[in-house]
Design a protein around this motif. Structure first.
Motif, PDB file in Angstrom:
ATOM      1  N   THR A  22       0.702  -1.188   0.026  1.00  0.00           N
ATOM      2  CA  THR A  22       0.075  -0.133   0.078  1.00  0.00           C
ATOM      3  C   THR A  22       0.789   1.339   0.052  1.00  0.00           C
ATOM      4  OG1 THR A  22      -1.771  -1.206   1.162  1.00  0.00           O
ATOM      5  CG2 THR A  22      -1.868   1.277   1.205  1.00  0.00           C
ATOM      6  N   GLU A  23       1.989   1.200   0.861  1.00  0.00           N
ATOM      7  CA  GLU A  23       2.773   2.427   0.609  1.00  0.00           C
ATOM      8  C   GLU A  23       3.589   2.580  -0.862  1.00  0.00           C
ATOM      9  OE1 GLU A  23       5.623   1.762   3.677  1.00  0.00           O
ATOM     10  OE2 GLU A  23       4.208   2.155   5.306  1.00  0.00           O
ATOM     11  N   ARG A  24       3.724   1.570  -1.166  1.00  0.00           N
ATOM     12  CA  ARG A  24       4.289   1.529  -2.504  1.00  0.00           C
ATOM     13  C   ARG A  24       3.556   2.029  -3.522  1.00  0.00           C
ATOM     14  NH1 ARG A  24       9.148  -0.821  -3.663  1.00  0.00           N
ATOM     15  NH2 ARG A  24       8.708  -2.425  -1.984  1.00  0.00           N
ATOM     16  N   ILE A  25       2.397   1.614  -3.580  1.00  0.00           N
ATOM     17  CA  ILE A  25       1.201   2.115  -4.631  1.00  0.00           C
ATOM     18  C   ILE A  25       1.012   3.639  -4.251  1.00  0.00           C
ATOM     19  CG2 ILE A  25       0.523  -0.006  -5.226  1.00  0.00           C
ATOM     20  CD1 ILE A  25      -2.236   0.486  -3.738  1.00  0.00           C
ATOM     21  N   LEU A  50       0.655   7.699   7.729  1.00  0.00           N
ATOM     22  CA  LEU A  50       0.427   7.368   9.021  1.00  0.00           C
ATOM     23  C   LEU A  50       1.391   6.325   9.442  1.00  0.00           C
ATOM     24  CD1 LEU A  50      -3.484   6.491   8.694  1.00  0.00           C
ATOM     25  CD2 LEU A  50      -2.528   8.459  10.093  1.00  0.00           C
ATOM     26  N   LYS A  51       1.530   6.288  10.752  1.00  0.00           N
ATOM     27  CA  LYS A  51       2.545   5.352  11.167  1.00  0.00           C
ATOM     28  C   LYS A  51       2.188   4.159  11.466  1.00  0.00           C
ATOM     29  CE  LYS A  51       5.345   9.059  13.835  1.00  0.00           C
ATOM     30  NZ  LYS A  51       5.441   9.444  15.417  1.00  0.00           N
ATOM     31  N   PRO A  52       3.011   2.983  11.298  1.00  0.00           N
ATOM     32  CA  PRO A  52       2.494   1.619  11.551  1.00  0.00           C
ATOM     33  C   PRO A  52       1.726   1.649  12.845  1.00  0.00           C
ATOM     34  CG  PRO A  52       4.729   1.555  10.607  1.00  0.00           C
ATOM     35  CD  PRO A  52       4.368   3.186  10.754  1.00  0.00           C
ATOM     36  N   SER A  53       0.619   0.839  13.034  1.00  0.00           N
ATOM     37  CA  SER A  53      -0.328   0.959  14.114  1.00  0.00           C
ATOM     38  C   SER A  53      -0.156  -0.138  15.364  1.00  0.00           C
ATOM     39  CB  SER A  53      -1.610   1.099  13.732  1.00  0.00           C
ATOM     40  OG  SER A  53      -2.121   0.223  12.988  1.00  0.00           O
ATOM     41  N   PRO A  54      -0.418  -0.273  16.195  1.00  0.00           N
ATOM     42  CA  PRO A  54      -0.566  -1.338  17.067  1.00  0.00           C
ATOM     43  C   PRO A  54      -0.933  -2.766  16.748  1.00  0.00           C
ATOM     44  CG  PRO A  54      -0.787   0.640  18.402  1.00  0.00           C
ATOM     45  CD  PRO A  54      -1.148   0.765  16.949  1.00  0.00           C
ATOM     46  N   LEU A  55      -2.047  -2.686  16.295  1.00  0.00           N
ATOM     47  CA  LEU A  55      -2.860  -3.823  15.939  1.00  0.00           C
ATOM     48  C   LEU A  55      -2.357  -4.300  14.402  1.00  0.00           C
ATOM     49  CD1 LEU A  55      -6.542  -3.138  16.493  1.00  0.00           C
ATOM     50  CD2 LEU A  55      -5.017  -4.726  17.692  1.00  0.00           C
ATOM     51  N   GLN A  56      -1.931  -3.509  13.544  1.00  0.00           N
ATOM     52  CA  GLN A  56      -1.225  -3.753  12.076  1.00  0.00           C
ATOM     53  C   GLN A  56       0.144  -4.558  12.465  1.00  0.00           C
ATOM     54  OE1 GLN A  56       0.530  -0.523  10.246  1.00  0.00           O
ATOM     55  NE2 GLN A  56       1.531  -1.574   8.586  1.00  0.00           N
ATOM     56  N   THR A  57       0.977  -3.963  13.486  1.00  0.00           N
ATOM     57  CA  THR A  57       2.094  -4.643  13.910  1.00  0.00           C
ATOM     58  C   THR A  57       2.093  -6.036  14.541  1.00  0.00           C
ATOM     59  OG1 THR A  57       3.188  -2.531  14.290  1.00  0.00           O
ATOM     60  CG2 THR A  57       4.268  -4.308  15.178  1.00  0.00           C
ATOM     61  N   SER A  58       0.837  -6.119  15.508  1.00  0.00           N
ATOM     62  CA  SER A  58       0.936  -7.418  16.054  1.00  0.00           C
ATOM     63  C   SER A  58       0.090  -8.275  15.013  1.00  0.00           C
ATOM     64  CB  SER A  58      -0.334  -7.230  17.066  1.00  0.00           C
ATOM     65  OG  SER A  58      -0.711  -8.452  17.678  1.00  0.00           O
ATOM     66  N   GLU A  59      -0.807  -8.136  14.085  1.00  0.00           N
ATOM     67  CA  GLU A  59      -1.380  -8.996  13.196  1.00  0.00           C
ATOM     68  C   GLU A  59      -0.504  -9.487  11.898  1.00  0.00           C
ATOM     69  OE1 GLU A  59      -4.190 -11.193  13.159  1.00  0.00           O
ATOM     70  OE2 GLU A  59      -5.507 -10.200  14.677  1.00  0.00           O
ATOM     71  N   SER A  60       0.504  -8.435  11.746  1.00  0.00           N
ATOM     72  CA  SER A  60       0.752  -8.136  10.411  1.00  0.00           C
ATOM     73  C   SER A  60      -0.248  -8.267   9.236  1.00  0.00           C
ATOM     74  CB  SER A  60       2.136  -9.342  10.064  1.00  0.00           C
ATOM     75  OG  SER A  60       2.659  -9.193   9.081  1.00  0.00           O
ATOM     76  N   ILE A  61      -0.939  -7.059   9.387  1.00  0.00           N
ATOM     77  CA  ILE A  61      -1.910  -7.010   8.422  1.00  0.00           C
ATOM     78  C   ILE A  61      -2.290  -5.501   8.279  1.00  0.00           C
ATOM     79  CG2 ILE A  61      -4.332  -7.135   7.719  1.00  0.00           C
ATOM     80  CD1 ILE A  61      -4.821  -9.466   9.801  1.00  0.00           C
ATOM     81  N   GLU A  62      -1.541  -5.077   6.746  1.00  0.00           N
ATOM     82  CA  GLU A  62      -1.240  -3.711   6.655  1.00  0.00           C
ATOM     83  C   GLU A  62      -2.648  -2.568   6.570  1.00  0.00           C
ATOM     84  OE1 GLU A  62      -0.502  -3.207   2.150  1.00  0.00           O
ATOM     85  OE2 GLU A  62       0.124  -4.988   2.666  1.00  0.00           O
ATOM     86  N   LEU A  63      -3.742  -3.202   6.270  1.00  0.00           N
ATOM     87  CA  LEU A  63      -4.882  -2.523   6.336  1.00  0.00           C
ATOM     88  C   LEU A  63      -5.544  -2.148   7.649  1.00  0.00           C
ATOM     89  CD1 LEU A  63      -6.375  -3.381   2.893  1.00  0.00           C
ATOM     90  CD2 LEU A  63      -5.467  -1.086   3.604  1.00  0.00           C
ATOM     91  N   LEU A  64      -4.940  -2.675   8.920  1.00  0.00           N
ATOM     92  CA  LEU A  64      -5.411  -2.376   9.791  1.00  0.00           C
ATOM     93  C   LEU A  64      -5.121  -1.227  10.419  1.00  0.00           C
ATOM     94  CD1 LEU A  64      -4.837  -5.805  12.092  1.00  0.00           C
ATOM     95  CD2 LEU A  64      -6.930  -4.721  11.636  1.00  0.00           C
ATOM     96  N   ARG A  65      -3.860  -0.690   9.659  1.00  0.00           N
ATOM     97  CA  ARG A  65      -3.454   0.714  10.183  1.00  0.00           C
ATOM     98  C   ARG A  65      -4.609   1.700   9.609  1.00  0.00           C
ATOM     99  NH1 ARG A  65       1.620   3.192   6.996  1.00  0.00           N
ATOM    100  NH2 ARG A  65       2.383   1.187   7.378  1.00  0.00           N
ATOM    101  N   ALA A  66      -5.295   1.473   8.492  1.00  0.00           N
ATOM    102  CA  ALA A  66      -6.367   2.314   8.348  1.00  0.00           C
ATOM    103  C   ALA A  66      -7.656   2.206   9.097  1.00  0.00           C
ATOM    104  CB  ALA A  66      -6.925   2.067   6.884  1.00  0.00           C
TER     105      ALA A  66
END
Length: 244
Positions: free
Chosen positions: A77-80, A187-203
């Motif tokens: 997502t960051e790349r696109i 946005l910075k990487p978020s806690p749940l995104q980091t925990s689950e390794s699912i990029e759209l949890l940041r959103a």
């Protein structure tokens, strides 16, 4: 309305090195993804976004377009989002580069759904699965209006009282409003995104509105050697292969 498909692709994949260039039925994997995206009539253009000159050259040799992006992006997502800064579109469609059997019909359906729901920032389509135990498969839970509540590698919803008829998995054909794509990247990487390794949890964690649409059929992402073997077998009888 201008809709552009963007396919993030990097050369140094951890679990299956250089998978984008692996051959399937005489074509590199990334070329299958690109050609199938080009079959979607609702897409006005398609670009492969990559940090690799080698991938870009392969794309060009098969008549495609590419945009070279920075190597330090943490996810597709960051790349696109970087690539989108140089493009004009009313809607961007993120099509994962490791899905050589992606269905053009799925792409069309997600675009049509976002046109019906302009209030949604992002649409993450979903497909039914019977067995959700695999942690490599991202599961989706939505509310009664098809807004996404959560994404997880765990079994959700948890069948505490009874087991649902089917669970839903995340399909990697994702539509973004342009402003939502750039906000995500800021946005910075978020806690749940980091925990689950699912990029759209940041959103989700930052209050963005994600919707889903339930699609038919199946999908396969090539992450490990077994996926690659399966993709080669499935391609032999695939209905879209004869169209490119």
């Amino acid at each position: 309305m201008r809709v552009v498909g963007v396919i993030p692709c990097r050369l140094k994949s951890a679990r299956l090195p250089s998978k984008a260039l692996l051959m399937i039925d005489s074509l590199p994997l990334i070329v299958h993804t690109m050609k199938r995206a080009q079959l979607a009539k609702s897409l006005d253009d398609v670009y492969v976004c990559t940090d690799s000159e080698e991938i870009a050259n392969v794309v060009h040799s098969h008549g495609g377009k590419s945009i070279i992006t920075k190597p330090e992006h943490t996810n597709g997502t960051e790349r696109i989002a970087e690539a989108a800064k140089s493009l004009k579109a009313d809607l961007f469609v993120n099509i994962q580069g490791d899905e050589p059997l992606v269905s053009p019909n799925h792409i069309e359906s997600v675009i049509a759904e976002h046109v019906k729901h302009p209030e949604w920032d992002i649409i993450v389509p979903s497909l039914p699965i019977a067995r959700p135990e695999d942690p490599h498969i991202v599961k989706v839970v939505h509310d009664v209006n098809y807004r996404i509540i959560f994404l997880s590698r765990s079994v959700i919803p948890q069948p505490f009282n009874h087991r649902p008829g089917f669970f839903l998995k995340h399909l990697s054909v994702i539509t973004f409003k342009p402003e939502a794509l750039q906000r995500y990247a800021s946005l910075k990487p978020s806690p749940l995104q980091t925990s689950e390794s699912i990029e759209l949890l940041r959103a989700l964690e930052n209050g963005m509105v994600l919707g889903t649409v339930l699609l038919d059929g199946d999908s396969i992402s090539v992450d490990i050697k077994e996926d690659y073997t399966r993709a080669k077998v499935l391609m032999m009888s695939d209905e879209f292969r004869k169209l490119y």
